[in-house]
Structure formats: C-alpha cells, structure tokens
Design an enzyme around this catalytic site. Structure first.
Site, short mmCIF file in Angstrom:
data_model
loop_
_atom_site.label_atom_id
_atom_site.label_comp_id
_atom_site.label_asym_id
_atom_site.label_seq_id
_atom_site.Cartn_x
_atom_site.Cartn_y
_atom_site.Cartn_z
N GLU A 1 3.08 -8.53 7.01
CA GLU A 1 2.01 -9.11 6.86
C GLU A 1 1.96 -10.03 5.58
O GLU A 1 1.27 -10.00 4.54
CB GLU A 1 0.75 -8.10 6.43
CG GLU A 1 0.55 -7.31 7.84
CD GLU A 1 -0.84 -6.32 7.25
OE1 GLU A 1 -1.33 -6.38 6.34
OE2 GLU A 1 -0.97 -5.64 8.32
N ASP B 1 0.90 -1.15 -0.03
CA ASP B 1 -0.05 0.23 -0.17
C ASP B 1 0.68 1.32 0.06
O ASP B 1 0.58 2.29 0.77
CB ASP B 1 -0.94 0.09 1.36
CG ASP B 1 -1.95 1.08 1.39
OD1 ASP B 1 -2.47 1.57 0.25
OD2 ASP B 1 -2.26 1.56 2.47
N TYR C 1 -7.09 -3.21 12.17
CA TYR C 1 -7.66 -1.96 12.01
C TYR C 1 -9.40 -1.92 12.31
O TYR C 1 -10.22 -2.09 11.23
CB TYR C 1 -7.70 -1.75 10.43
CG TYR C 1 -6.30 -1.16 10.09
CD1 TYR C 1 -5.91 0.24 10.36
CD2 TYR C 1 -5.28 -2.20 9.82
CE1 TYR C 1 -4.68 0.61 10.07
CE2 TYR C 1 -3.96 -1.57 9.64
CZ TYR C 1 -3.50 -0.01 9.31
OH TYR C 1 -2.43 0.21 9.58
N GLU D 1 0.57 -1.80 14.20
CA GLU D 1 -0.15 -0.73 13.22
C GLU D 1 -1.75 -0.58 13.85
O GLU D 1 -2.30 -1.77 14.29
CB GLU D 1 -0.28 -1.09 11.92
CG GLU D 1 1.11 -1.07 11.07
CD GLU D 1 0.78 -1.38 9.51
OE1 GLU D 1 -0.64 -1.34 9.01
OE2 GLU D 1 1.71 -2.01 8.88
C1 GCB Z 1 -1.42 -2.43 6.76
C2 GCB Z 1 -0.26 -2.40 5.77
C3 GCB Z 1 0.05 -1.02 5.66
C4 GCB Z 1 -1.15 -0.06 5.10
C5 GCB Z 1 -2.19 -0.13 5.97
C6 GCB Z 1 -3.45 0.39 5.58
O1 GCB Z 1 -1.90 -3.29 7.52
O2 GCB Z 1 0.88 -2.98 6.59
O3 GCB Z 1 1.03 -1.03 4.60
O4 GCB Z 1 -0.91 1.08 4.59
O5 GCB Z 1 -2.38 -1.57 6.58
O6 GCB Z 1 -3.48 1.67 5.75
O7 GCB Z 1 -4.11 -0.08 5.12
#
Ligand code: GCB
Length: 639
Positions: free
Chosen positions: A444, A200, A497, A533
């Site tokens: 990941e 990403d 997330y 994260e």
């Molecule tokens: C993740 C990734 C990261 C992305 C992020 C997102 O899990 O490790 O590279 O930018 O989520 O914002 O989706």
C-alpha cells in the site's frame, strides 16, 4: 530446448549478486555454535542517545560502563520488562555476550569463523573485543562477519560480542518513518519526541533472530543458486556454485532423493542435473505427497595451497515451476488458487523474536484451517519459517519491508537505492526456497503520487532481473485508476475493507463494491487478481445478533459476503484470497486499536474466533475442489 536455454538465462541473472548468504548448516566441515540465551543489555537514555558511542561502550565489558539487565536473544526487548519507557524506547540499545570459542577454531588458521545475526531491528553495529566488524541497515534480513582473523590476533582474549541496535526510522529507511520533536514547552517536557510511522504494527526492536558462530574451511562454498523445471517426468535442476577463498578447486555436486540415495552427480561448478521419474514439489492439499525435497550436496576442495580441508554444504531443493497467465497462477502447470492467510511475526512477551513453539503452533493452525499459502506481510520472515514452508508445502508470497511509503520524500533516490539493495538481500536469501512463488516489493504505497511510476518501474524491473523465475507484485489499497505502479506488476494484489473503513456496519454493500473492484482492475489491466487483504476487527467474546462491528458475528458475516463474490470471480480471474489476519497482533496505541489490531481469526494467543470455523469449512471445500487431497483428509476435514 528453449526451456533449457531459458533455465540457463534465469540462473545467470540470479548469479549477478556477488556474495552469498547461505543459511548456516552443520556439516562434516562446518561447526556451529548458537549464542541464544541471556545477553547483557542497556538502553542509551542520554538526551542525544549517543553516549554509548561517545564513551565507547564497546571497548570494555558493558557492565563496567553502567548498569545492565538480562535480555533474552532472540526477542524484542519492548515487552520484556515492566518499564514503559523501554517498551516505547527510541534510539540505541546495547547488547553484549562473552563467548568461549573452542580452542581448535583459533589454533586452526585454515578455518573461517563467522559471526552471523539472523536479524536485528533496525540498524546494527557489531564489535568483537572492541573492534568493529560490521554494520547493517534493515530489520529483517541476516548479516555476518568473519572474525577468526581477529580472534587469532590475541588468542588469550575471550570473544566479547557487542551489538548496538537502533530502531529509529526516517524517510529513507524501510519501512519509513519520521521523528517529531515537540517544542511547545507548555505541553511537552524538554527533549520530548515521538516516532511517527504509517504502518499498522508495533515497531518491535532488538535482536529478533538467532545469533551464532559457524566455521568453514578457508576455501568454501559461498553461494548456491538453483533454478528448476521439468519435461514430462524428468526434473531439470540448473545449479551454480560460487566459491570463495581459492581460484582453483575440485567439486562434487550430488543430488540425493529424500531417502539419501544419489540420483545424479557432477564435478562442475555449474550445470544441469537431470532427475528421472521426478518427484515434484507440490503445495499442501494439492497432492498426496506435498513438499517433496531433494538434497543438493556440494563438496569442495581447493586444488591449490589455499586450504587443505574439504567444505561440505547441503541445500534442500524442491523441483517445481511457477507461471502466470492473464487469468491464472500455475504451479507445475496446474492452476493454483491461494486460499491462505496474512501473518505477522508477533506474539505476547517475545514480540517479533523467533520462537519455535509459536512457529510450530502456527503451522499446525494453518494446516488445521486448510490454508495452502501465506504472505509475509509486511517484511521478510525468518528463514526457519520458510524452511517449514518448503517442507510442508505452504506457498509463500515473500514481501519486502516496503510498508507505509506514503510521504513523497520517501520516493526519492536515497529511498529507491536502499529499496533496491533490500531486494538484492531478500532475493539472495530466499531465491532457493521452492515455497516462495512471488515477490512483493511493497504494501500500500502512495502509488498515486507522480514519482511512484518511476520508483515502481525501476524496483520491479530490478527484481525481475534478479530473479526472472518468479512473478513480482506490490500490494495496492484499491486506489484504482490512480495507481501508477500497477502496469508493471505481474499479478494485481488488492486490499479492501468494505463495510469497515468505508460504510461501517453495512455488510450489504460488500457484494456490489467488491464486484466493482474486481471488474475495474481486471478490465483495465487484464491480469490475475489476489484479494490480498480483507477482514474485520473482533474483540473476542463480544456477541451481537443481528451483527454489529467488533463482534464475532460481524466478522463472520463480512467474510461470508466476500466469499460469495470470490466464488463467482475465481472461475474467471481471481486467483486467491488471503484473510487479514491470521492472528491478532500488537500495534502502536491509537483510538482505532484496542490493545492492537483485532482482525485475527485467531487471538494473539492462537485461540480460534468464530470466523476461524467459517474459513476452515471454506478452505477445505476449496481444497477438495481444486487439489488432490490425500485420502485421510477428504472433506469434511478432520477435527
Ligand atoms: C491494511 C494494511 C495492514 C493493516 C490493515 C488494517 O490495509 O495493509 O497493515 O493492519 O489494513 O487492519 O487496517
């Protein structure tokens, strides 16, 4: 005694690598010439992208084989022009620069002249005056070639450096990717192809870090490795110097304090230096004098006829230890809690090009925020940045470019062999940085796939053999119970997330889901956990209360929901929290990204969003609870 024996064993392991990659530093024996600035540039737009090789563009001046444009180095080339086809270009681009080399570098054949590229993305081939001198695979690590011998063959020639760089990613590159040809002529023009990736961020390309020439005497310090420890108030610096260009040399190794005073010296190529009343290297906000660095000066002189001059190299050394228990992370035997950020090397116009104003601004922002750490998501950052971390006491989780390993064909032998070689290069480059406290081998990966078990077992074992002094991890996306690599890591790093990719809009589910995540992972593996994260996208300036996704209010409330759970678990086994992301950054275009990823707590121009103030308040509070703040920084933090 056991400790001392362990130090020796650790050092021997690190010394398994056979050539060094010391950061180029000036000294009384080494001169340095930076080649940053404008280079001639051309993208090879031929259908097979191979015209440059077929017509041997490296044999004459680039301007003689076709049109060239100005291209700054270091910088990504993608955002420099107004041409969308160059921004999205896939294939070989060519850089060239003619350099005037000081005459004495040529006439003195007791000198080595080394051409060094800090990094170029992804695959590079380098010629000097039409002769190939090296090639290198991988975008984020340095490579070099001795060119003095070549220049001396015809001292009347200028030094013309040509570098061809290809950004194409395939199943075995790191990161991996695939090229997809679109053959339906009713929908795509002839020759149409795209680069697919599973990560990403924008695949910025070009010469990203400084290019320079430097000299060393023929007999030279090729590598230095230090491993440190302490007993009571005595620091222990176990060192090893590897020498090239002579079989017999005399050496003087001197450890100096910050003021340049000699503390201890030796005339052995390896050994143990004892430092009385040691000043340990401490993280920012954990001590009133963080980032203390000694200097290890190595003076080397060949005692045979191979070289007459002395070589001098000085390495900054921080004395500290790192340990992990089943519930805690220790620096210098004191519990350390990561309250920090994930970053990207990313900014307007320069893309991933090294940029000093940006680097210093980012450090000022991290210190303002009260961040004590960051992770080099998702690739190794510039050495210049790690040097800043050493000096400011910012703790680093150093990550390889193993991001987006999702295709089963990227778990085969070719991929593994390359991944192991990248870990060799990464550890060789960064092993002496006190700020680096852990290696992350990947982000990941599809670790639920059957070959992942052997892949990660081998990769992690290899990395630990290279460096037994630091824990090793990879970052998981919460694929709990399916994750085949997890048993091999020292610390569990998990990204999640909640209320974003799952249950969008429902921040109320965060406490329950996060609690379950932590309890599951800890229950199964009994290892400390970092929330590596978490976050939410915000288009800066969008507001809504009650909060809705993409507003500043929503990012704030997501963070607050996570923080409540962190506060319960950090007393148990959670050892850190790293926000995703420090700043907004560019991605490939797609329907889930609005001019890039907007999960920054700062905009791409480094202005704070509302959540930055929530995090600042929290980080300074955490620092106050867990560290020893200098008096002038007592919470509440300074403006
Ligand atoms: C993740 C990734 C990261 C992305 C992020 C997102 O899990 O490790 O590279 O930018 O989520 O914002 O989706």
């Amino acid at each position: 005694m056991l400790r001392v024996l362990w130090l020796f064993a650790a050092l021997d392991a690190v010394l398994l690598l056979d050539t060094g990659m010391l950061f180029p530093r000036e000294s009384s024996s080494r001169e340095l010439k930076e080649l940053n600035g404008l280079w001639a540039f051309r993208a090879d737009r031929s259908p097979n992208r191979n015209q440059g090789f077929e017509s041997a563009w490296y044999k004459s001046r680039l301007a003689e084989t076709g049109p060239v444009i100005d291209m700054p180095v270091p910088a990504s080339y993608n955002d420099i022009t107004q041409d969308p086809t160059l921004r999205d270009f896939i294939g070989w681009v060519w850089y060239e620069r003619e350099v005037t080399v000081p005459t004495r570098w040529i006439t003195d054949d007791g000198l080595r002249v080394v051409l060094r590229v800090g990094s170029a993305h992804y695959y590079s081939v380098v010629w000097v005056n039409g002769v190939k001198v090296t090639e290198h695979e991988g975008g984020h690590l340095p490579f070099e070639a001795e060119i003095g011998t070549l220049l001396r063959k015809d001292p009347t020639m200028p030094c013309r450096i040509t570098i061809a760089v290809n950004n194409t990613l395939d199943l075995h590159t790191l990161p991996p990717g695939t090229i997809q040809y679109m053959t339906d002529r009713t929908r795509y023009p002839a020759g149409f192809f795209v680069q697919n990736t599973n990560f990403d961020f924008f695949n910025y390309a070009g010469i990203h870090r400084p290019v320079l020439l430097y000299t060393t005497p023929k007999a030279y310090v090729d590598d230095i490795t230090v491993v440190t420890d302490f007993l009571d108030d005595t620091g222990l610096v176990r060192y090893g110097v590897s020498v090239k260009g002579t079989t017999s040399a005399t050496m003087k190794v001197t450890l100096m304090d910050k003021g340049g005073h000699c503390i201890v010296s030796s005339n052995q190529a390896s050994g143990m230096l004892k430092v009385p009343n040691v000043n340990l290297w401490w993280p920012y906000l954990m001590h009133e004098n963080p980032g203390y660095l000694y200097s290890l000066e190595v003076r080397l002189k060949a005692s045979d006829a191979s070289s007459t001059s002395e070589d001098v190299y000085t390495l900054p050394v921080g004395i500290r230890t790192v340990n992990v228990s089943s519930t805690q992370f220790f620096i210098n035997n004191k519990p350390f809690y990561f309250h920090g950020v994930n970053k990207h090397e990313d900014a307007d116009i320069r893309g991933k090009g090294l940029d000093w104003p940006l680097i210093v601004k980012d450090f000022n922002l991290m210190k303002w925020l009260g961040a004590n750490s960051f992770r080099t998501s998702h690739y190794p950052y510039a050495e210049e940045i790690l040097q800043m971390c050493d000096r400011h006491g910012i703790v680093v989780i150093d990550e390889s470019p193993g991001v987006g390993i999702k295709d089963i064909r990227s778990f085969g032998n070719a991929s593994l062999t390359h991944h192991l070689a990248v870990m060799d290069e990464l550890v060789r480059r960064d092993k002496n940085h006190p700020s680096v406290v852990m290696w992350s081998v990947a982000n990941e990966p599809a670790a639920e796939m059957p070959p992942a078990e052997n892949y990660f077992k081998t990769l992690i074992k290899h990395t630990k053999a290279l460096d037994p002094t630091r824990p090793v991890t990879y970052i998981t996306d919460s694929n709990f119970s399916r994750d085949k690599g997890a048993p091999f890591v020292d610390v569990i790093c998990v990204n999640s997330y909640f209320s974003w990719y799952h249950d969008p809009g429902h921040v109320e589910v965060i406490p329950l889901q996060l609690n379950t995540q932590f309890e599951d992972w800890y229950g199964k593996y009994k290892k400390p956990i970092i929330q590596s994260e978490y976050g939410a996208d915000v288009v800066p300036g969008l507001h809504n209360d009650p909060p809705v996704m993409f507003t500043e209010e929503y990012q704030k409330v997501v963070l607050q929901q996570y923080h409540g759970v962190f506060d319960q678990k950090r007393k148990k086994y959670v050892i850190g929290e790293l926000i995703w992301n420090f700043a907004d950054f560019m991605t490939t275009q797609g329907i889930t990204r609005v001019v890039g990823n907007k999960k920054g707590i700062f905009t791409r121009q480094r202005q704070p969003k509302a959540a930055a103030f929530i995090l600042k308040e929290r980080y300074w509070r955490l620092a106050n609870e867990t560290g020893t703040l200098p008096l002038w920084t007592k919470y509440p933090c300074p403006l």
